[in-house]
Design an enzyme around this catalytic site. Structure first.
Site, PDB file in Angstrom:
ATOM      1  N   HIS A   9     -10.175  -6.383  -1.793  1.00 22.52           N
ATOM      2  CA  HIS A   9     -11.205  -6.234  -0.756  1.00 22.52           C
ATOM      3  C   HIS A   9     -12.406  -5.578  -1.443  1.00 22.52           C
ATOM      4  O   HIS A   9     -12.437  -4.357  -1.628  1.00 22.52           O
ATOM      5  CB  HIS A   9     -10.704  -5.355   0.388  1.00 22.52           C
ATOM      6  N   ASN A  19       2.031  -5.005  -3.324  1.00 21.78           N
ATOM      7  CA  ASN A  19       0.689  -5.449  -2.953  1.00 21.78           C
ATOM      8  C   ASN A  19      -0.160  -4.236  -2.586  1.00 21.78           C
ATOM      9  O   ASN A  19       0.299  -3.358  -1.850  1.00 21.78           O
ATOM     10  CB  ASN A  19       0.831  -6.376  -1.724  1.00 21.78           C
ATOM     11  N   GLU A  42       0.818  -1.221   0.000  1.00 17.73           N
ATOM     12  CA  GLU A  42       0.000   0.000   0.000  1.00 17.73           C
ATOM     13  C   GLU A  42       0.854   1.273   0.000  1.00 17.73           C
ATOM     14  O   GLU A  42       0.612   2.189   0.782  1.00 17.73           O
ATOM     15  CB  GLU A  42      -0.964  -0.020   1.203  1.00 17.73           C
ATOM     16  N   GLU A  84      -5.980 -10.890  -0.967  1.00 17.77           N
ATOM     17  CA  GLU A  84      -6.792 -10.637   0.230  1.00 17.77           C
ATOM     18  C   GLU A  84      -8.284 -10.578  -0.097  1.00 17.77           C
ATOM     19  O   GLU A  84      -9.019  -9.744   0.441  1.00 17.77           O
ATOM     20  CB  GLU A  84      -6.356  -9.326   0.909  1.00 17.77           C
ATOM     21  N   ASP A 109     -12.089 -10.582  -0.300  1.00 19.00           N
ATOM     22  CA  ASP A 109     -13.367 -10.788   0.391  1.00 19.00           C
ATOM     23  C   ASP A 109     -14.401  -9.877  -0.275  1.00 19.00           C
ATOM     24  O   ASP A 109     -14.043  -8.945  -0.987  1.00 19.00           O
ATOM     25  CB  ASP A 109     -13.297 -10.597   1.923  1.00 19.00           C
TER      26      ASP A 109
HETATM   27  O1  9MR Z   1      -7.204  -8.272   8.747  1.00 16.96           O
HETATM   28  C1  9MR Z   1      -6.325  -7.367   9.377  1.00 16.96           C
HETATM   29  C2  9MR Z   1      -6.906  -6.912  10.703  1.00 16.96           C
HETATM   30  O2  9MR Z   1      -6.938  -7.983  11.608  1.00 16.96           O
HETATM   31  C3  9MR Z   1      -6.115  -5.746  11.261  1.00 16.96           C
HETATM   32  O3  9MR Z   1      -6.762  -5.259  12.425  1.00 16.96           O
HETATM   33  C4  9MR Z   1      -6.012  -4.668  10.200  1.00 16.96           C
HETATM   34  C5  9MR Z   1      -5.254  -3.454  10.705  1.00 16.96           C
HETATM   35  O4  9MR Z   1      -4.826  -2.630   9.691  1.00 16.96           O
HETATM   36  O5  9MR Z   1      -5.339  -5.190   9.060  1.00 16.96           O
HETATM   37  C6  9MR Z   1      -6.097  -6.187   8.435  1.00 16.96           C
HETATM   38  O6  9MR Z   1      -5.432  -6.662   7.278  1.00 16.96           O
HETATM   39  C7  9MR Z   1      -5.149  -5.703   6.241  1.00 16.96           C
HETATM   40  C8  9MR Z   1      -3.919  -6.178   5.501  1.00 16.96           C
HETATM   41  O7  9MR Z   1      -2.866  -6.415   6.377  1.00 16.96           O
HETATM   42  C9  9MR Z   1      -3.504  -5.199   4.422  1.00 16.96           C
HETATM   43  N1  9MR Z   1      -4.587  -4.913   3.545  1.00 16.96           N
HETATM   44  C10 9MR Z   1      -5.850  -4.535   4.170  1.00 16.96           C
HETATM   45  C11 9MR Z   1      -6.252  -5.582   5.200  1.00 16.96           C
HETATM   46  C12 9MR Z   1      -7.616  -5.268   5.790  1.00 16.96           C
HETATM   47  O8  9MR Z   1      -7.563  -4.073   6.506  1.00 16.96           O
END
Ligand code: 9MR
Length: 366
Positions: A250, A214, A172, A279, A281
């Site tokens: 997402h 990513n 990101e 990732e 969903d």
């Molecule tokens: O799923 C993850 C969640 O448990 C955390 O609280 C969150 C914090 O930023 O991050 C989520 O995972 C992220 C991933 O690492 C990067 N892309 C976005 C995902 C969803 O927020």
């Protein structure tokens, strides 16, 4: 040439089905009821999931899922042949103090994956979020920061050397306008050139791991995708060890189906890179009562298969990962209170239409 003929095989298979008037392969196929996502998948495509733990789970009223939920572990082992630590390899989790690493939870995932014939996607090394306070609030010279990042990469990537299929090296790094994110401490303090160094260090620490860019918001063409393509071209021209580009995917049913994802992935495939969905969903606005309608579930299934088919249609899309497989542990309702039901299984691991749609699409592509 590295390219496979997966697209051609899929076309032939579809033509064969049409010519005999057959229905698409149904759940089961040659393996009867025992067929799973991983057993249905073409051999050159890893089917993965995030492994729940850390992050938002810490504040939830259940014990840490991966070590504690037996049924969760069984489904994880059975259905997937790739695993992505959801939070357990992020800086705040694995490197909580400057001189202390917390490897236990990540080690456990890597061990589980090895036992069950799963690849691991390492996530992540250079990101603006989930960094420990000692790092974000510390006072460091540029030289110190650079050496902190270098040491971290050598320590973490080196520890799992030979056991990680793909690393999300840079996560990101661009904002919605295609500009480098200034909230990223590394980029802000050291300049965007640090991205290339992170790839070089990761490659030195584990020469076999495939190293990825990513991000989310790259499912449709636009300035963000343009920024990634320009960066990828530059890194490759500079002989930086960049191997892949990934779309997190997402998705929300508010924003429409990812019907241009294939063309986005193709642009990076054309550069000679691997591509991946990392990732996935698909969240939706829940009606009163919280139970999705049949129609919503059908639309969700379509978004899932559109994403999968984009990956299947691109020769070197070699990894397809869901961000969790059960609503029980999904991050979605915590971050988007009006939305939910984003994964392919209900809280009790019952399968949704999206699960069967994915499995059928995988079986059809084999
Ligand atoms: O799923 C993850 C969640 O448990 C955390 O609280 C969150 C914090 O930023 O991050 C989520 O995972 C992220 C991933 O690492 C990067 N892309 C976005 C995902 C969803 O927020």
């Amino acid at each position: 040439m590295r390219k496979t003929t997966r697209a051609a095989v899929a076309v032939l298979a579809a033509a064969a089905l049409l010519s005999i008037g057959a229905q698409p392969v149904q759940a089961g196929g040659a393996h009867g009821k025992k067929q799973t996502l991983r057993s249905a998948a073409p051999r050159d495509l890893r089917i993965g999931t995030a492994v729940a733990g850390g992050g938002h789970h810490v504040d939830q009223p259940y014990p840490d899922p991966f070590p504690n939920d037996k049924q969760y572990r069984a489904v994880l082992a059975h259905e997937f042949n790739s695993a992505s630590p959801e939070n357990q390899m992020k800086w705040e989790f694995i490197h909580p103090e400057r001189d202390r690493y917390n490897f236990g939870p990540a080690d456990a995932i890597v061990k589980f994956a090895r036992k069950h014939g799963q690849a691991v996607r390492g996530h992540t090394l250079l990101w603006h979020s989930q960094n420990p306070a000692w790092l974000e609030q510390g006072t460091f010279t540029k030289a110190e920061l650079r050496s902190i990042l270098k040491k971290h990469i050598f320590t973490v990537v080196g520890r799992y050397r030979g056991q990680i299929h793909q690393w999300d090296v840079a996560n990101e790094i661009f904002d919605g306008n295609g500009a480098y994110r200034q909230e990223n401490i590394w980029i802000r303090e050291l300049g965007p050139e640090i991205v290339a160094d992170a790839f070089r260090w990761a490659h030195q620490a584990d020469p076999k791991a495939q190293l990825f860019l990513n991000d989310y918001g790259v499912e449709w063409p636009g300035v963000k995708v343009d920024a990634y393509e320009a960066l990828a071209r530059q890194l490759l021209a500079d002989r930086v060890p960049l191997h892949g580009f990934a779309s997190q995917a997402h998705l929300s049913m508010r924003y429409g189906a990812p019907d241009q994802l294939q063309s986005v992935l193709q642009r990076f495939d054309d550069l000679g890179l691997y591509t991946a969905v990392t990732e996935l969903d698909v969240r939706m606005d829940l009606p009163e009562g919280g139970v999705p309608t049949e129609e919503q579930l059908a639309t969700q299934a379509r978004y899932y298969t559109t994403t999968l088919n984009a990956c299947l249609a691109v020769d070197d899309c070699n990894s397809f990962t869901l961000w969790g497989f059960t609503d029980k542990y999904s991050w979605v309702p915590v971050f988007f209170p009006a939305e939910g039901a984003a994964t392919v299984m209900w809280d009790d691991f019952g399968r949704k239409p999206a699960y069967y749609a994915l499995r059928d699409a995988l079986a059809a592509a084999r």
